[in-house]
Design a protein around this motif. Structure first.
Motif, mmCIF file in Angstrom:
data_model
loop_
_atom_site.group_PDB
_atom_site.id
_atom_site.type_symbol
_atom_site.label_atom_id
_atom_site.label_comp_id
_atom_site.label_asym_id
_atom_site.label_seq_id
_atom_site.Cartn_x
_atom_site.Cartn_y
_atom_site.Cartn_z
ATOM 1 N N ASN A 1 6.699 -23.382 -6.657
ATOM 2 C CA ASN A 1 7.996 -23.294 -7.336
ATOM 3 C C ASN A 1 9.159 -23.685 -6.432
ATOM 4 O OD1 ASN A 1 6.924 -22.375 -9.797
ATOM 5 N ND2 ASN A 1 6.852 -20.264 -9.049
ATOM 6 N N LEU A 2 8.894 -24.072 -5.210
ATOM 7 C CA LEU A 2 9.968 -24.510 -4.312
ATOM 8 C C LEU A 2 10.876 -25.520 -5.019
ATOM 9 C CD1 LEU A 2 11.280 -24.735 -1.465
ATOM 10 C CD2 LEU A 2 9.622 -26.564 -0.987
ATOM 11 N N GLY A 3 12.170 -25.244 -5.044
ATOM 12 C CA GLY A 3 13.140 -26.143 -5.662
ATOM 13 C C GLY A 3 13.279 -26.005 -7.157
ATOM 14 N N HIS A 4 12.393 -25.234 -7.780
ATOM 15 C CA HIS A 4 12.359 -25.211 -9.239
ATOM 16 C C HIS A 4 13.255 -24.156 -9.869
ATOM 17 C CE1 HIS A 4 9.080 -27.960 -8.639
ATOM 18 N NE2 HIS A 4 8.860 -28.058 -9.937
ATOM 19 N N THR A 5 13.528 -23.063 -9.175
ATOM 20 C CA THR A 5 14.401 -22.056 -9.771
ATOM 21 C C THR A 5 15.793 -22.638 -10.004
ATOM 22 O OG1 THR A 5 13.154 -20.278 -8.718
ATOM 23 C CG2 THR A 5 15.362 -19.736 -9.506
ATOM 24 N N VAL B 1 19.308 -26.993 -2.009
ATOM 25 C CA VAL B 1 20.080 -25.773 -2.260
ATOM 26 C C VAL B 1 19.300 -24.548 -1.788
ATOM 27 C CG1 VAL B 1 21.017 -24.274 -4.052
ATOM 28 C CG2 VAL B 1 21.400 -26.733 -4.180
ATOM 29 N N GLU B 2 18.021 -24.502 -2.122
ATOM 30 C CA GLU B 2 17.213 -23.337 -1.755
ATOM 31 C C GLU B 2 16.969 -23.274 -0.244
ATOM 32 O OE1 GLU B 2 13.824 -23.141 -4.372
ATOM 33 O OE2 GLU B 2 15.099 -23.218 -6.163
ATOM 34 N N ALA B 3 16.913 -24.436 0.418
ATOM 35 C CA ALA B 3 16.815 -24.426 1.880
ATOM 36 C C ALA B 3 18.104 -23.897 2.504
ATOM 37 C CB ALA B 3 16.501 -25.831 2.394
ATOM 38 N N PHE B 4 19.254 -24.280 1.931
ATOM 39 C CA PHE B 4 20.529 -23.720 2.396
ATOM 40 C C PHE B 4 20.572 -22.206 2.169
ATOM 41 C CE2 PHE B 4 22.691 -28.001 2.330
ATOM 42 C CZ PHE B 4 23.146 -27.934 3.641
ATOM 43 N N LEU B 5 20.067 -21.757 1.025
ATOM 44 C CA LEU B 5 20.001 -20.323 0.767
ATOM 45 C C LEU B 5 19.139 -19.623 1.815
ATOM 46 C CD1 LEU B 5 19.578 -20.209 -3.126
ATOM 47 C CD2 LEU B 5 21.463 -19.216 -1.827
ATOM 48 N N ALA B 6 17.997 -20.257 2.162
ATOM 49 C CA ALA B 6 17.119 -19.684 3.174
ATOM 50 C C ALA B 6 17.834 -19.574 4.525
ATOM 51 C CB ALA B 6 15.852 -20.520 3.312
ATOM 52 N N GLU B 7 18.638 -20.576 4.845
ATOM 53 C CA GLU B 7 19.419 -20.522 6.088
ATOM 54 C C GLU B 7 20.465 -19.402 6.003
ATOM 55 O OE1 GLU B 7 21.113 -24.301 7.007
ATOM 56 O OE2 GLU B 7 19.192 -25.366 6.980
ATOM 57 N N PRO C 1 11.936 -21.987 1.700
ATOM 58 C CA PRO C 1 11.301 -22.494 2.918
ATOM 59 C C PRO C 1 11.822 -21.799 4.174
ATOM 60 C CG PRO C 1 13.035 -23.991 2.223
ATOM 61 C CD PRO C 1 12.997 -22.885 1.196
ATOM 62 N N ALA C 2 10.908 -21.239 4.971
ATOM 63 C CA ALA C 2 11.274 -20.725 6.292
ATOM 64 C C ALA C 2 11.174 -21.844 7.318
ATOM 65 C CB ALA C 2 10.368 -19.563 6.682
ATOM 66 N N ALA C 3 10.267 -22.783 7.070
ATOM 67 C CA ALA C 3 10.061 -23.950 7.927
ATOM 68 C C ALA C 3 9.159 -24.910 7.157
ATOM 69 C CB ALA C 3 9.416 -23.540 9.255
ATOM 70 N N ILE C 4 8.979 -26.113 7.684
ATOM 71 C CA ILE C 4 8.028 -27.036 7.076
ATOM 72 C C ILE C 4 6.639 -26.411 7.192
ATOM 73 C CG2 ILE C 4 7.021 -29.337 7.127
ATOM 74 C CD1 ILE C 4 10.010 -29.224 6.316
ATOM 75 N N GLY C 5 5.962 -26.288 6.055
ATOM 76 C CA GLY C 5 4.642 -25.674 6.056
ATOM 77 C C GLY C 5 4.656 -24.167 5.958
ATOM 78 N N ASP C 6 5.826 -23.574 5.785
ATOM 79 C CA ASP C 6 5.940 -22.116 5.707
ATOM 80 C C ASP C 6 6.914 -21.753 4.589
ATOM 81 O OD1 ASP C 6 6.086 -19.396 6.060
ATOM 82 O OD2 ASP C 6 7.023 -19.469 8.047
ATOM 83 N N ILE C 7 6.367 -21.511 3.402
ATOM 84 C CA ILE C 7 7.180 -21.176 2.230
ATOM 85 C C ILE C 7 6.959 -19.704 1.914
ATOM 86 C CG2 ILE C 7 7.764 -21.789 -0.144
ATOM 87 C CD1 ILE C 7 8.021 -24.086 1.916
#
Length: 525
Positions: free
Chosen positions: A409-413, A438-444, A499-505
């Motif tokens: 669901n990454l990016g889908h919400t 957007v969700e990566a910015f939220l994770a940051e 995403p916390a990192a590439i390969g780590d969701i």
């Protein structure tokens, strides 16, 4: 006519043909056969004794006859060949007509280590293993490298090697939801779709569902294939576009199935993009309480996402996919050659899902994507199976999306809300592209990811001409409101895969609307 569904594993002694072949057979729900063991069984003596008593020439004749018998008598499966079986031009032509050959290899040092204890049982390696093996590899080097499908089996577990061979072949089997189904990625295979249905005991009448864009390109080819296999087949057309992914269209499909004479034992074939696949699958799930269906995706997005996992459905005015069912297809066939007719916008849109898969679990694929569109479009036969492999692994582990599968669901919400608020003027892939950033910015922002991850993701997406910011005309408040009817909402709060990192969701990250309110001015053009 030979059945070209066989998988042959070939290569030097010690390359892992039998061990990997057995695992590939298990993973694909196919029988496994070892040619050398079959020779020993039919002759009543070991390979070593055959060589000693009759010589190599006589052994090769027995090998040839055994191979011919197996292919004539057995259903397609995985066959491990002896290390010199295809030196015979007739044998090589024979297996090529029956299926695909994957040639395995490894370094001299690795092969020596693997063969050290077994060398006395191998007639061509008896004596000084180091010199005999080096001589054999040198003699056969040009022969082994002549095969187009190559896998170097170094520093892998046998399980990892077997999975890599599946990806190389573009052959998967998805279980955990009913009887399981095959997923194939094979160029030119649309012309054999009818044969594939017949071999799986799927019956007619067949309803071929397609829209006004895909129908003129591929419907006649597929109908010919179906009818050539003895299947009665009719076309049922739908209108193209997300705006038609609704219950009205589903009702039209049900009526089309009736007109085509479908019975409970009949088959629906979904030929087209994600909307067609979702709708046809849902209509099949609900018609006469469920008829068999097959996905033949022709868009990149449908190949790597919509056709996999058994999630079917339709939209309501309030949001995407709010009506649907888990109802797996009986077979999925992706023909990468169909991507040659895909409009450029659709190619770019589909790449959002490819990049999503890479971010989730394939950093090497992400590096390939970072090379840009020109690189990707010349390597579809490698790119598509790798993206599919990521999704297959997660749906195998969690068929009904109760746990780990939620990473998909990454990016889908955010993405689904963008589609709805834009009245679907933003395509699914474009919305997922923006949603991932957007969700990566939220994770940051919440300290889950290091600063810079969102920019890296945005840079790769932008390289494909995909949008990475919320368009200025769309209000964050409206997007938040649209997210409130998302299927992933829990106890009034929004649930993200971030995403916390590439390969780590990280899945199940719950953010309340008030926590998102401060994000209103970030990432907006």
């Amino acid at each position: 006519m030979p059945d070209n569904d066989w998988i042959f594993l070939y290569g030097s002694p010690g390359s892992g043909k039998s061990s990997i072949g057995r695992l590939v057979g298990q993973a694909l729900a196919l029988p496994f056969v070892d040619l050398d063991l079959e020779i020993e069984k039919s002759s009543g003596m070991s390979i070593l004794d055959l060589f000693a008593l009759q010589g190599e020439t006589a052994f090769r004749q027995v090998e040839r006859e055994t191979l011919q018998r197996l292919l004539a008598d057995l259903q397609p499966g995985v066959l491990a060949l002896g290390g010199g079986a295809l030196l015979d031009a007739g044998n090589q032509a024979l297996v090529s007509s029956y299926g695909s050959v994957v040639c395995l290899s490894a370094s001299l040092e690795t092969l020596q280590e693997r063969l050290r204890s077994d060398a006395p049982n191998r007639p061509l390696l008896s004596g000084d293993l180091v010199s005999r093996l080096a001589e054999l590899l040198n003699k056969r080097s040009e022969h082994y490298t002549s095969f187009s499908l190559q896998f170097r089996n170094e520093e892998f577990s046998m399980e990892q090697a077997a999975w890599s061979v599946q990806v190389l072949l573009g052959r998967f089997h998805v279980g955990g939801m009913g009887a399981g189904y095959d997923v194939w990625v094979i160029p030119g295979e649309l012309d054999r779709l009818g044969q594939a249905l017949s071999s799986r005991s799927l019956r007619g009448p067949v309803a071929l569902v397609c829209d006004e864009h895909v129908g003129p390109l591929y419907a006649d080819r597929v109908l010919h294939s179906l009818r050539s296999a003895g299947l009665e087949a009719y076309t049922v057309k739908v209108q193209a576009g997300e705006q038609h992914k609704n219950i009205k269209t589903v009702q039209a499909l049900w009526e089309g199935f009736l007109q085509a004479g479908l019975e409970r034992s009949s088959t629906v074939v979904a030929l087209g993009g994600g909307v067609t696949v979702d709708l046809a699958g849902f209509a099949a799930a609900t018609f006469m309480r469920g008829v068999a269906w097959v996905a033949a995706p022709t868009s990149l997005l449908a190949m790597v996402d919509a056709s996999l996992g058994g999630k079917t459905g339709a939209d309501l005015p309030q949001g995407k996919n709010l009506v649907g069912a888990f109802y797996p297809p009986r077979f999925v066939l992706s023909d990468p050659q169909a991507l040659s007719t895909l409009p450029e916008r659709e190619v770019r849109s589909g790449m959002a899902e490819v990049i999503k898969a890479a971010i989730i679990a394939d950093p090497e694929l992400l590096n390939t994507c970072a090379l840009g569109l020109e690189m990707v479009i010349t390597h579809w036969e490698e790119i598509v199976p790798r993206a599919i492999a990521v999704k297959v692994r997660f749906i195998q582990a969690d068929p009904y999306e109760k746990g780990s599968r939620a990473v998909l669901n990454l990016g889908h919400t955010v993405g689904h809300a963008l589609e709805r608020v834009s009245d679907y003027k933003i395509s699914h892939g474009e919305a997922v592209s923006i949603g991932m950033v957007v969700e990566a910015f939220l994770a940051e922002q919440i300290g889950l990811a290091q600063v810079g991850l969102a920019e890296r993701i945005a840079s790769i997406l932008a390289g494909f001409g995909l949008p990475t910011h919320i368009p200025a005309g769309l209000k964050w408040e409206a997007i938040l409101a649209a997210m409130q009817v998302d299927k992933k909402r829990q106890a009034g709060s929004l649930c993200f895969a971030l995403p916390a990192a590439i390969g780590d969701i990280r899945t199940g990250v719950v953010l309340k609307p008030q926590e998102l309110a401060s994000f209103a001015k970030i990432n907006v053009d």
